[in-house]
Design an enzyme around this catalytic site. Structure first.
Site, PDB file in Angstrom:
ATOM      1  N   THR A  89      -0.726   7.644  -0.816  1.00 15.52           N
ATOM      2  CA  THR A  89      -2.050   7.594  -1.458  1.00 15.52           C
ATOM      3  C   THR A  89      -2.938   6.498  -0.867  1.00 15.52           C
ATOM      4  O   THR A  89      -4.152   6.514  -1.082  1.00 15.52           O
ATOM      5  CB  THR A  89      -1.892   7.300  -2.959  1.00 15.52           C
ATOM      6  OG1 THR A  89      -1.333   5.977  -3.097  1.00 15.52           O
ATOM      7  CG2 THR A  89      -0.978   8.311  -3.636  1.00 15.52           C
ATOM      8  N   ASP A 130       5.439  -5.565   9.274  1.00 15.59           N
ATOM      9  CA  ASP A 130       6.586  -5.165  10.091  1.00 15.59           C
ATOM     10  C   ASP A 130       6.668  -6.004  11.367  1.00 15.59           C
ATOM     11  O   ASP A 130       7.756  -6.400  11.797  1.00 15.59           O
ATOM     12  CB  ASP A 130       6.483  -3.680  10.458  1.00 15.59           C
ATOM     13  CG  ASP A 130       6.828  -2.777   9.278  1.00 15.59           C
ATOM     14  OD1 ASP A 130       7.416  -3.274   8.302  1.00 15.59           O
ATOM     15  OD2 ASP A 130       6.501  -1.579   9.343  1.00 15.59           O
ATOM     16  N   ARG A 180       0.855  -1.180   0.000  1.00 15.47           N
ATOM     17  CA  ARG A 180       0.000   0.000   0.000  1.00 15.47           C
ATOM     18  C   ARG A 180       0.891   1.229   0.000  1.00 15.47           C
ATOM     19  O   ARG A 180       1.732   1.381   0.878  1.00 15.47           O
ATOM     20  CB  ARG A 180      -0.850  -0.056   1.269  1.00 15.47           C
ATOM     21  CG  ARG A 180      -2.070   0.755   1.227  1.00 15.47           C
ATOM     22  CD  ARG A 180      -2.882   0.460   2.444  1.00 15.47           C
ATOM     23  NE  ARG A 180      -2.247   0.940   3.659  1.00 15.47           N
ATOM     24  CZ  ARG A 180      -2.928   1.284   4.741  1.00 15.47           C
ATOM     25  NH1 ARG A 180      -4.235   1.181   4.753  1.00 15.47           N
ATOM     26  NH2 ARG A 180      -2.311   1.713   5.800  1.00 15.47           N
ATOM     27  N   ASP A 198       1.372  -2.400  12.051  1.00 17.91           N
ATOM     28  CA  ASP A 198       1.701  -2.899  10.715  1.00 17.91           C
ATOM     29  C   ASP A 198       2.027  -4.392  10.801  1.00 17.91           C
ATOM     30  O   ASP A 198       3.050  -4.789  11.362  1.00 17.91           O
ATOM     31  CB  ASP A 198       2.891  -2.122  10.152  1.00 17.91           C
ATOM     32  CG  ASP A 198       3.132  -2.467   8.689  1.00 17.91           C
ATOM     33  OD1 ASP A 198       3.065  -1.559   7.843  1.00 17.91           O
ATOM     34  OD2 ASP A 198       3.363  -3.667   8.386  1.00 17.91           O
TER      35      ASP A 198
HETATM   36  O1  LIG Z   1      -6.733  -2.667   3.040  1.00 24.59           O
HETATM   37  P1  LIG Z   1      -5.535  -1.852   2.679  1.00 24.59           P
HETATM   38  O2  LIG Z   1      -5.745  -0.382   2.962  1.00 24.59           O
HETATM   39  O3  LIG Z   1      -5.059  -2.093   1.297  1.00 24.59           O
HETATM   40  O4  LIG Z   1      -4.382  -2.249   3.716  1.00 24.59           O
HETATM   41  C1  LIG Z   1      -4.119  -3.582   4.036  1.00 24.59           C
HETATM   42  C2  LIG Z   1      -2.799  -3.985   3.464  1.00 24.59           C
HETATM   43  O5  LIG Z   1      -1.746  -3.310   4.144  1.00 24.59           O
HETATM   44  C3  LIG Z   1      -0.817  -4.263   4.652  1.00 24.59           C
HETATM   45  O6  LIG Z   1       0.192  -4.520   3.744  1.00 24.59           O
HETATM   46  P2  LIG Z   1       1.420  -3.486   3.514  1.00 24.59           P
HETATM   47  O7  LIG Z   1       1.082  -2.495   2.454  1.00 24.59           O
HETATM   48  O8  LIG Z   1       1.821  -2.915   4.837  1.00 24.59           O
HETATM   49  O9  LIG Z   1       2.537  -4.422   2.908  1.00 24.59           O
HETATM   50  P3  LIG Z   1       3.412  -5.510   3.681  1.00 24.59           P
HETATM   51  O10 LIG Z   1       2.534  -6.701   3.913  1.00 24.59           O
HETATM   52  O11 LIG Z   1       4.528  -5.780   2.727  1.00 24.59           O
HETATM   53  O12 LIG Z   1       3.884  -4.903   4.972  1.00 24.59           O
HETATM   54  C4  LIG Z   1      -1.682  -5.467   4.906  1.00 24.59           C
HETATM   55  O13 LIG Z   1      -0.953  -6.655   5.056  1.00 24.59           O
HETATM   56  C5  LIG Z   1      -2.603  -5.467   3.715  1.00 24.59           C
HETATM   57  O14 LIG Z   1      -2.051  -6.103   2.576  1.00 24.59           O
HETATM   58  O1  LIG Z   2      -3.623  -1.281  10.420  1.00 24.71           O
HETATM   59  C1  LIG Z   2      -3.069  -1.655   9.371  1.00 24.71           C
HETATM   60  C2  LIG Z   2      -3.479  -1.195   8.100  1.00 24.71           C
HETATM   61  C3  LIG Z   2      -2.851  -1.668   6.996  1.00 24.71           C
HETATM   62  N1  LIG Z   2      -1.846  -2.549   7.130  1.00 24.71           N
HETATM   63  C4  LIG Z   2      -1.437  -3.007   8.333  1.00 24.71           C
HETATM   64  O2  LIG Z   2      -0.507  -3.817   8.429  1.00 24.71           O
HETATM   65  N2  LIG Z   2      -2.056  -2.538   9.420  1.00 24.71           N
HETATM   66 MG   LIG Z   3       3.058  -3.634   6.039  1.00 23.66          MG
END
Ligand SMILES: O=P(O)(O)OC[C@H]1O[C@H](OP(=O)(O)OP(=O)(O)O)[C@H](O)[C@@H]1O
Ligand SMILES: O=c1cc[nH]c(=O)[nH]1
Ligand SMILES: [Mg+2]
Length: 210
Positions: free
Chosen positions: A109, A204, A105, A201
């Site tokens: 944005t 993370d 994400r 997150d």
């Molecule tokens: O519903 P959304 O608003 O799209 O957010 C949710 C997304 O955000 C996080 O991923 P992230 O972008 O942090 O990537 P990562 O898993 O690599 O940390 C999570 O694991 C989802 O995939």
């Molecule tokens: O709360 C949140 C939202 C998006 N992605 C995450 O990992 N946590």
């Molecule tokens: Mg993430």
């Protein structure tokens, strides 16, 4: 409350969700708990798998008994955080194939950005379970489901640990036929698009980054 949303409120799942929410839970324990919750959720998510009757010879007699009727399944983690749920799901459905969709994400944005995809070649014949711990705005899940449909997938379920109402509504709007299985529906999103209270997150916390 929502149609086509299943909140899995089993005490073991609820207890483990409380542990992963805690900011003092470190990566090792967080990973183990996410895997365990995914395994417990797999039990509910597979509840409607069709059965067929077979005969098995026990040491005593022939038993008419039931087995899963040859359904082909696929587990589709949304990278990275979805990876944390794969092994737990595979423990209960070891014959499933795994397809990976990389989406992050954009922090400004909040729009999903796709960067990787490797799917089983017979994706269109499989019942698919998309896994990602977090459903926030729903952008990532909607994009992943759209991607799978473009490649012929017809039967898709979405499994998240924690969802915001905004994410559920987005998936319902774009993909109304997709059932969503969650362990908790939280209050909403903060100004950075994080789920409140959520768990931070998930990627993370799983991988010890940031
Ligand atoms: O519903 P959304 O608003 O799209 O957010 C949710 C997304 O955000 C996080 O991923 P992230 O972008 O942090 O990537 P990562 O898993 O690599 O940390 C999570 O694991 C989802 O995939
Ligand atoms: O709360 C949140 C939202 C998006 N992605 C995450 O990992 N946590
Ligand atoms: Mg993430």
């Amino acid at each position: 409350m929502y149609k086509n949303v299943f909140v899995i409120d089993h005490p073991l799942i609820q207890h483990k969700i409380s542990l992963i929410r805690d900011e003092n839970t470190g990566s090792k324990e967080f990973r183990e708990l996410v895997e365990e919750i995914a395994m417990l959720m797999a039990y509910e998510v597979t509840r409607d798998l069709p059965l067929e009757e077979i005969e098995v010879k026990t040491p005593v007699a022939v038993a008419k008994t039931k087995v899963i009727a040859g359904k082909k399944l696929g587990i589709i983690p949304i990278l990275r955080a979805g990876l944390g749920m794969v092994d737990g799901m595979l423990k209960l459905i070891p014959a499933a194939k795994v397809g990976h969709i990389g989406i992050y994400r954009d922090p400004e944005t909040l729009k999903p950005v796709e960067y990787y995809c490797k799917l089983p070649s017979d994706i269109a014949e499989r019942d698919l379970i998309v896994v990602d711990p977090m459903l926030a705005t729903g952008g990532s899940a909607c994009a992943a489901i759209h991607f799978l449909k473009e490649r012929g997938a017809q039967n898709i379920k979405l499994v998240n640990l924690i969802a915001a109402p905004e994410g559920i509504e987005a998936v319902h709007r774009d993909h109304p036929e997709v059932p969503i299985y969650v362990a908790s529906i939280d209050q909403g999103l903060n100004e950075h698009g994080y789920i409140v209270p959520g768990l931070g997150d998930a990627g993370d916390r799983l991988f010890g980054t940031k």
